[in-house]
Every structure is written in C-alpha cells, then in structure tokens.
Design an enzyme around this catalytic site. Sequence first.
Site, PDB file in Angstrom:
ATOM      1  N   GLU A 175      -5.732  -8.243 -12.802  1.00  0.00           N
ATOM      2  CA  GLU A 175      -5.998  -7.115 -11.893  1.00  0.00           C
ATOM      3  C   GLU A 175      -7.277  -6.377 -12.316  1.00  0.00           C
ATOM      4  O   GLU A 175      -8.105  -6.006 -11.490  1.00  0.00           O
ATOM      5  CB  GLU A 175      -4.795  -6.160 -11.881  1.00  0.00           C
ATOM      6  CG  GLU A 175      -5.013  -4.931 -11.038  1.00  0.00           C
ATOM      7  CD  GLU A 175      -3.915  -4.657 -10.016  1.00  0.00           C
ATOM      8  OE1 GLU A 175      -2.913  -5.379  -9.994  1.00  0.00           O
ATOM      9  OE2 GLU A 175      -4.094  -3.712  -9.231  1.00  0.00           O
ATOM     10  N   GLY A 231       0.787  -1.228   0.000  1.00  0.00           N
ATOM     11  CA  GLY A 231       0.000   0.000   0.000  1.00  0.00           C
ATOM     12  C   GLY A 231       0.821   1.281   0.000  1.00  0.00           C
ATOM     13  O   GLY A 231       0.299   2.352   0.297  1.00  0.00           O
ATOM     14  N   SER A 277       3.864  -0.871  -6.008  1.00  0.00           N
ATOM     15  CA  SER A 277       3.412  -2.029  -6.791  1.00  0.00           C
ATOM     16  C   SER A 277       3.581  -3.346  -6.065  1.00  0.00           C
ATOM     17  O   SER A 277       4.016  -4.351  -6.642  1.00  0.00           O
ATOM     18  CB  SER A 277       4.135  -2.102  -8.138  1.00  0.00           C
ATOM     19  OG  SER A 277       3.659  -1.118  -8.967  1.00  0.00           O
ATOM     20  N   ASP A 280       2.812  -1.424 -14.116  1.00  0.00           N
ATOM     21  CA  ASP A 280       3.374  -2.077 -12.929  1.00  0.00           C
ATOM     22  C   ASP A 280       3.764  -3.522 -13.213  1.00  0.00           C
ATOM     23  O   ASP A 280       4.836  -3.984 -12.817  1.00  0.00           O
ATOM     24  CB  ASP A 280       2.369  -2.022 -11.771  1.00  0.00           C
ATOM     25  CG  ASP A 280       1.983  -0.592 -11.431  1.00  0.00           C
ATOM     26  OD1 ASP A 280       2.700   0.329 -11.862  1.00  0.00           O
ATOM     27  OD2 ASP A 280       0.963  -0.402 -10.748  1.00  0.00           O
ATOM     28  N   SER A 309       1.157  -5.168  -5.227  1.00  0.00           N
ATOM     29  CA  SER A 309       0.215  -6.130  -5.810  1.00  0.00           C
ATOM     30  C   SER A 309       0.770  -6.713  -7.109  1.00  0.00           C
ATOM     31  O   SER A 309       0.663  -7.914  -7.355  1.00  0.00           O
ATOM     32  CB  SER A 309      -1.163  -5.494  -6.020  1.00  0.00           C
ATOM     33  OG  SER A 309      -1.057  -4.318  -6.768  1.00  0.00           O
TER      34      SER A 309
END
Length: 375
Positions: A151, A112, A116, A163, A118
Amino acid sequence: MSGAAERLPGGPFDVVWASPGRVNLIGEHTDYNDGYVLPFALPHRTVVGARRLDGPQWTVTSEQTGETVTFGPDERIEGWAAYVAAIVWVLREAGHDVPGAALTIASDVPWGAGLSSSAALECAAMAALLDLAGQAGLPMALRPRLAQRAENEYVGAPTGIMDQSASTLCRAGHALFLDCRSLATEQVPFDLAEQGLAILVVDSKAPHAHVSGEYAARRRTCEEAAKILDVAALRDVDEAGLPAALARLDDEVMRKRVRHVVTEDQRVLDTVEALRAGDARAIGPLMTASHASMRDDYEITVPQVDTVVEAALAAGAHGSRMTGGGFGGCVLSLVDADRCDAVEAAVRGAFADAGFAPPDAFVVTPAEGTEKLSR
Ligand code: GLA
C-alpha cells in the site's frame, strides 16, 4: 459463508480466500506513531477466488462491475485492481515465485467508507496468491507488514499497519490489541451481547479519502515532533511526560497533534484494561473522549460524523466515536442492545434536520480475520 462468497462468479477455482473489513474500537492515528490500536473484524468481507494461469500474467475480475483488468509482472496500474497488482509486486519483491493467475473478487465491504475495503482486498489477494504459490504456510503474523508495504510503496498511500493487521489477524468474538512497534498482539475478548450491549456502526456517507494530503500532513507533523522531542516515535512520550513535551514545542498545531496521539495511546491501554476486567460499559467515556480529541486536537472529523456522535450520545449511547482515518467514514456507538433502533432513529432525525444525505447503519459483532474457504 458470507454473501460475497455465494456471489463469487466463475470458477472452478484452485483456491478461495476471504479477508474482512474492520472497525477500530479505539486508537486512531497511533499506528504510524509506533503506538497501540484495538480494531476488530467486520462480518463484511472480500472474497478472492484464484485459478493458476500459464505465464507471468494476472487478470482480476470484479463481481461488482464485471470489469476485468490484466497486468504483467512489472506493470504499474491504477484504480481498484492496483491493490491486487501491489500484492503481486510486493510478494515478488520478497522473493516469492508468484504464479500467473486469474482472480475473481466479490465483496461486502463498502468501498470508501473507512472500513478498510482496500486492506480486505490486499489481504485476501495475498492469501490466495501465496496459496497458489505453495506458500500457504507463510505465518499470518508476517503478512501485514508485506501488505502495508504494498500500500505504501506501490499504491502510494502512507498508511500505518493497523488495517492489514486487523484484516489478517482478528479473531471472532475478540478485538485485536496490537502494539504497532513490537507487533505483539493480544486477542481481547469482546463479547458485548453477554453484557446486554451492542456496537452500532453508522456510515456517515461523507466522502472519505485518507490518501489525501491531510493524512500525510498529520503523519509528517508527528514525525517532526518526535524529532524535536528526540524520541524515536511519539509512542515514547507517555501521559506523565506530556506537559514537559508540550512545553518544548513552539507550534500550536503540532502541540495539538502530539496531545491527541499521546492521550489516545493511553485511552487504548485503559480500554484494554476495562475489557480484560469484563467491564465493556466502562469504555464508553473513553470512546467519547477519543472523538473529542480527534475533533479538537487532531482535527480530522467533519460535521456529519460530529452530528452522529452528538445524536447518539443524546439518545443514550454510552460512548461514540469516529473510526478510521477521518474526514468522513463511520462512527461506532456503544449502546444498550435494546436501544439500537432508538439511537439509529435519533441519528437519522438529526441528519434530516441538518440536510445531510441519509446515513447507513448496522449492528456488528467481531468476526474472523483472513480464512480459507472451500468452494
Ligand atoms: C487509516 C490507515 C491506518 C490508520 C488509520 C487511522 O485507516 O490505513 O493505518 O492510520 O487510518 O487510525
């Protein structure tokens, strides 16, 4: 091996893969406008160890929380494990026979912070699952599109392709110049130490959430503007054509968004030119102009990141800008290598004066993208 690889609990694993977080040197909110970006990989990475299981079932265990999440082939789940479930989903959608697996995850990428985390998880999970499926040869260049689809369609975040491309394709010592329309790439040498320079990353710690409506709203406005201007994407407007394009738009907010995207694409091209010419110092003013454009035209900065930029520049940084989706996250500053501590101290002082929570700061050099680890 990174810290995360050493901390990876359990095993033995059939395969272990690592994918990094990223920072974007310049080119923000240009990816979903078919434009240009210039990210590089962080030494912080996410490591996934995987072991084949019998039957179509996946378990994901986090080293950080100790939590294990289990899901079946067509299950929709939420939370951090959804990024792994999304990859299982997209690979099966693409016709890959993904075997059941137990995956264990350890990560050095702060969650967070706009680095990146995620994408790092998606790309490492994809590499591990493809390897288990006997598909380790699937070209790296084809993977970012799949991870982006995971995503967009499974997690539901309408992000571009930057990303996942950075986490997959970046090379140590280089920034990745990516044309988000053709997906052509160039590895641009980015060795700052040679020139007595460094990139200082400051995590503003301001809450960052690009899954929010703000990101989606920016994207929608850009798409509407492209329609009005009768182009496939804002990438098709260049700086020379900008005044005429702006004259055709009635809405002031839309004009500002378009001006950011068009000028930002040009700043990426100018940055790449400067780096090709071996003049890293010249990118400082481009970084600072990019920040002003994100602040004034794209309106995605927050007081914490503006404070980092102002304090860093006042302390002698050659350039400074927020990186990533915005509304918080991290700031990159280009500084003389021997000024890192002084710039960091200035930022900390400015945060204390403003009553903001203390930031994190670290110096980065461009690291390697997705790779297989032996373990
Ligand atoms: C987020 C998205 C990327 C990109 C950036 C802004 O990181 O995931 O696709 O749009 O924001 O440049």
